[in-house]
Write an enzyme that holds these catalytic residues in place. Structure first.
Site, PDB file in Angstrom:
ATOM      1  N   GLY A  60       0.778  -1.224   0.000  1.00 23.25           N
ATOM      2  CA  GLY A  60       0.000   0.000   0.000  1.00 23.25           C
ATOM      3  C   GLY A  60       0.811   1.276   0.000  1.00 23.25           C
ATOM      4  O   GLY A  60       0.265   2.374  -0.047  1.00 23.25           O
ATOM      5  N   HIS A  61       2.140   1.182   0.058  1.00 23.72           N
ATOM      6  CA  HIS A  61       2.995   2.384   0.168  1.00 23.72           C
ATOM      7  C   HIS A  61       4.061   2.370  -0.903  1.00 23.72           C
ATOM      8  O   HIS A  61       5.212   2.058  -0.609  1.00 23.72           O
ATOM      9  CB  HIS A  61       3.633   2.439   1.548  1.00 23.72           C
ATOM     10  N   PHE A  62       3.882   2.635  -2.058  1.00 24.69           N
ATOM     11  CA  PHE A  62       2.673   3.010  -2.776  1.00 24.69           C
ATOM     12  C   PHE A  62       2.537   2.093  -3.971  1.00 24.69           C
ATOM     13  O   PHE A  62       3.564   1.772  -4.576  1.00 24.69           O
ATOM     14  CB  PHE A  62       2.758   4.460  -3.268  1.00 24.69           C
ATOM     15  N   LEU A  73       7.819   2.901  -1.849  1.00 28.68           N
ATOM     16  CA  LEU A  73       8.752   3.707  -1.049  1.00 28.68           C
ATOM     17  C   LEU A  73       8.720   3.208   0.390  1.00 28.68           C
ATOM     18  O   LEU A  73       7.635   2.971   0.940  1.00 28.68           O
ATOM     19  CB  LEU A  73       8.355   5.185  -1.059  1.00 28.68           C
TER      20      LEU A  73
END
Length: 161
Positions: A66-68, A73
């Site tokens: 989810g990041h990203f 990252l």
């Protein structure tokens, strides 16, 4: 493991150097477990003074879902947590400290200089600045990738009974 084996240092340690402490040995010193164990190996360790360790950043880590999506990252909070875990290794084998759990008490002057992405290897260096009443400590922490500073700051911790 005896503290004498942990006091050996490697001058000018590099990520390619032989580990002083392996992942299995680190698990014996820190309470963190998957997915929050963020120290892969220790290259230099002087209990009560300094620790140098690495964290390998891999695409299969859960935060990258989810990041990203499309641009993974490493979250800054996890970089700071990895630095704190290396700082925790400084005090784990100090004989005069009471047993217990050290947790964040403050974070000062933390700055992020560049993104950390899968494939990077964080080289984390922490030095103990102070230890008060055997319960409160402060470390200076820096994380680099390929010799470039990515994050630095001072981290404070306190002992929870």
């Amino acid at each position: 493991m005896t503290s004498s084996s942990a006091t050996a240092t490697t001058p000018n340690a590099t990520p390619a150097a032989q580990p002083l402490l392996t992942a299995e040995q680190i698990m014996g010193l820190l309470p963190h477990r998957y997915p929050f164990a963020l120290v892969d190996r220790v290259l230099e360790h002087v209990p009560g003074e300094k620790a140098v360790a690495i964290k390998n950043i891999t695409l299969n880590e859960p935060q990258f879902q989810g990041h990203f999506p499309g641009r993974p990252l490493m979250p800054g909070v996890l970089i700071v947590e990895a630095m704190a875990q290396v700082g925790g290794l400084i005090v784990t084998q100090m004989p005069d400290l009471p047993k217990g759990l050290f947790v964040f008490a403050g974070i000062d002057g933390v700055r992020f200089r560049r993104p950390v992405i899968p494939g990077d290897q964080l080289l984390i260096t922490c030095e103990l600045l102070s230890l008060k009443r055997k319960r409160f400590g402060k470390v200076k922490a820096e994380a680099t990738v390929d010799g470039q500073l990515v994050c630095s700051g001072e981290l404070m911790f306190s002992l929870v009974d």
